[in-house]
Design a protein around this motif. Sequence first.
Motif, PDB file in Angstrom:
ATOM      1  N   GLY A   8       0.787  -1.199  -0.115  1.00  0.00           N
ATOM      2  CA  GLY A   8      -0.133  -0.081   0.140  1.00  0.00           C
ATOM      3  C   GLY A   8       0.792   1.121   0.066  1.00  0.00           C
ATOM      4  N   VAL A   9       0.267   2.119  -0.243  1.00  0.00           N
ATOM      5  CA  VAL A   9       1.114   3.414  -0.572  1.00  0.00           C
ATOM      6  C   VAL A   9       0.566   4.532   0.451  1.00  0.00           C
ATOM      7  CG1 VAL A   9       1.923   5.145  -1.949  1.00  0.00           C
ATOM      8  CG2 VAL A   9       1.680   2.865  -2.990  1.00  0.00           C
ATOM      9  N   GLU A  10       1.291   5.054   1.434  1.00  0.00           N
ATOM     10  CA  GLU A  10       0.778   6.078   2.021  1.00  0.00           C
ATOM     11  C   GLU A  10       1.526   7.527   1.650  1.00  0.00           C
ATOM     12  OE1 GLU A  10       0.509   7.073   6.868  1.00  0.00           O
ATOM     13  OE2 GLU A  10       2.012   5.713   6.361  1.00  0.00           O
ATOM     14  N   SER A  11       0.920   8.294   1.682  1.00  0.00           N
ATOM     15  CA  SER A  11       1.646   9.648   0.979  1.00  0.00           C
ATOM     16  C   SER A  11       2.511  10.143   1.986  1.00  0.00           C
ATOM     17  CB  SER A  11       0.482  10.845   0.966  1.00  0.00           C
ATOM     18  OG  SER A  11       0.187  11.442   2.076  1.00  0.00           O
ATOM     19  N   THR A  12       3.810  10.727   1.528  1.00  0.00           N
ATOM     20  CA  THR A  12       4.798  11.405   2.534  1.00  0.00           C
ATOM     21  C   THR A  12       4.205  12.392   3.490  1.00  0.00           C
ATOM     22  OG1 THR A  12       6.320  11.152   0.776  1.00  0.00           O
ATOM     23  CG2 THR A  12       7.332  12.358   2.418  1.00  0.00           C
ATOM     24  N   ALA A  36       4.033  -2.086  -4.144  1.00  0.00           N
ATOM     25  CA  ALA A  36       5.126  -2.990  -3.465  1.00  0.00           C
ATOM     26  C   ALA A  36       6.389  -2.317  -3.752  1.00  0.00           C
ATOM     27  CB  ALA A  36       4.896  -4.304  -4.157  1.00  0.00           C
ATOM     28  N   PRO A  37       7.480  -2.360  -2.821  1.00  0.00           N
ATOM     29  CA  PRO A  37       8.701  -2.055  -2.915  1.00  0.00           C
ATOM     30  C   PRO A  37       9.536  -2.938  -3.968  1.00  0.00           C
ATOM     31  CG  PRO A  37       8.415  -2.855  -0.840  1.00  0.00           C
ATOM     32  CD  PRO A  37       7.077  -2.813  -1.335  1.00  0.00           C
ATOM     33  N   LEU A  38      10.536  -2.556  -4.668  1.00  0.00           N
ATOM     34  CA  LEU A  38      11.222  -3.361  -5.373  1.00  0.00           C
ATOM     35  C   LEU A  38      12.217  -3.948  -4.682  1.00  0.00           C
ATOM     36  CD1 LEU A  38      11.597  -1.585  -8.853  1.00  0.00           C
ATOM     37  CD2 LEU A  38       9.788  -3.180  -8.309  1.00  0.00           C
ATOM     38  N   GLY A  39      12.446  -5.299  -4.907  1.00  0.00           N
ATOM     39  CA  GLY A  39      13.781  -6.027  -4.164  1.00  0.00           C
ATOM     40  C   GLY A  39      13.866  -5.995  -2.812  1.00  0.00           C
ATOM     41  N   VAL A  40      14.912  -5.750  -2.210  1.00  0.00           N
ATOM     42  CA  VAL A  40      15.202  -5.932  -0.509  1.00  0.00           C
ATOM     43  C   VAL A  40      14.573  -4.830   0.052  1.00  0.00           C
ATOM     44  CG1 VAL A  40      16.735  -6.075   1.014  1.00  0.00           C
ATOM     45  CG2 VAL A  40      16.900  -7.480  -0.950  1.00  0.00           C
ATOM     46  N   MET A  41      14.001  -5.102   1.274  1.00  0.00           N
ATOM     47  CA  MET A  41      13.694  -3.718   2.113  1.00  0.00           C
ATOM     48  C   MET A  41      14.004  -4.451   3.371  1.00  0.00           C
ATOM     49  SD  MET A  41      10.121  -1.820   2.960  1.00  0.00           S
ATOM     50  CE  MET A  41      10.057  -0.561   1.697  1.00  0.00           C
ATOM     51  N   ILE A  42      14.641  -3.432   4.287  1.00  0.00           N
ATOM     52  CA  ILE A  42      15.337  -4.070   5.507  1.00  0.00           C
ATOM     53  C   ILE A  42      14.804  -2.570   6.370  1.00  0.00           C
ATOM     54  CG2 ILE A  42      17.140  -4.394   7.306  1.00  0.00           C
ATOM     55  CD1 ILE A  42      18.780  -5.587   4.823  1.00  0.00           C
ATOM     56  N   GLY A  45      16.691  -3.238  11.152  1.00  0.00           N
ATOM     57  CA  GLY A  45      17.190  -4.636  11.335  1.00  0.00           C
ATOM     58  C   GLY A  45      16.414  -5.692  11.130  1.00  0.00           C
ATOM     59  N   ARG A  46      15.299  -5.735  10.359  1.00  0.00           N
ATOM     60  CA  ARG A  46      14.537  -6.928  10.189  1.00  0.00           C
ATOM     61  C   ARG A  46      13.999  -7.011   8.591  1.00  0.00           C
ATOM     62  NH1 ARG A  46       8.778  -8.059   9.509  1.00  0.00           N
ATOM     63  NH2 ARG A  46       8.302  -5.742  10.201  1.00  0.00           N
ATOM     64  N   ILE A  47      14.243  -8.019   7.909  1.00  0.00           N
ATOM     65  CA  ILE A  47      13.867  -8.204   6.455  1.00  0.00           C
ATOM     66  C   ILE A  47      12.531  -8.205   6.325  1.00  0.00           C
ATOM     67  CG2 ILE A  47      14.296  -9.762   4.649  1.00  0.00           C
ATOM     68  CD1 ILE A  47      16.871 -10.768   5.756  1.00  0.00           C
ATOM     69  N   VAL A  48      11.974  -7.149   5.759  1.00  0.00           N
ATOM     70  CA  VAL A  48      10.595  -7.024   5.252  1.00  0.00           C
ATOM     71  C   VAL A  48      10.384  -7.797   4.013  1.00  0.00           C
ATOM     72  CG1 VAL A  48       8.929  -5.226   5.019  1.00  0.00           C
ATOM     73  CG2 VAL A  48      10.610  -4.848   6.517  1.00  0.00           C
ATOM     74  N   GLN A  49      11.250  -7.722   3.175  1.00  0.00           N
ATOM     75  CA  GLN A  49      11.160  -8.121   1.782  1.00  0.00           C
ATOM     76  C   GLN A  49      12.357  -8.703   1.081  1.00  0.00           C
ATOM     77  OE1 GLN A  49       8.269  -6.295  -0.931  1.00  0.00           O
ATOM     78  NE2 GLN A  49       9.778  -6.131  -2.450  1.00  0.00           N
ATOM     79  N   THR A  50      12.384  -9.527   0.379  1.00  0.00           N
ATOM     80  CA  THR A  50      13.479 -10.092  -0.316  1.00  0.00           C
ATOM     81  C   THR A  50      13.132 -10.029  -1.992  1.00  0.00           C
ATOM     82  OG1 THR A  50      12.714 -12.458  -0.214  1.00  0.00           O
ATOM     83  CG2 THR A  50      14.168 -11.676   1.616  1.00  0.00           C
TER      84      THR A  50
END
Length: 169
Positions: A8-12, A36-42, A45-50
């Motif tokens: 989901g996208v929340e505005s800045t 959805a974010p592309l690629g890895v998101m940390i 200190g927690r992996i949110v997405q790979t």
Amino acid sequence: NDAYDGVGVESTIDFAHRKNATLAVNCGVFNIDTGAPLGVMIKDGRIVQTGTPSEDKYQYLAIMQDGTFRVYPRTTAAGKMLQDGATDAVCIFASLLEDGKLVDQTDLRYEPRQSIGVCANGNIVIVSVDGRKPGEDVGMNYDQLAAIHAELGSVNAWILDGGGSVSTV
């Protein structure tokens, strides 16, 4: 959202208000259709997405435990970044400056741009560029943005997200 477990996208500006933030900028590159974010998101200190972005132009910008920034190639695994001491990481477009030197660019389009740089003394420089307004403001290309960062004292600088989602609060 704060759980970082959904798309989901929340505005800045909404994020900044909800967090009572002093500064907020859009940052990571995302899929415009799904949010959805592309690629890895940390995050924290927690992996949110790979994952691995399909295009070579992408890379990752990580914030390390000591507060410094580090760039990783798009094929770097999230676990490697954590092992190196990354606390946060997102997919970005490209490096503009490395150790005070301009990075050769292949994308010379004029677009709205969001960027961040670091000065030798550790100060952070954020540059947001509007665009897509013919006759008023067409945006900037990477070389122009790199020159602005150099003029402002950045020794390292990166293109974050860009286009229609560029925003700074």
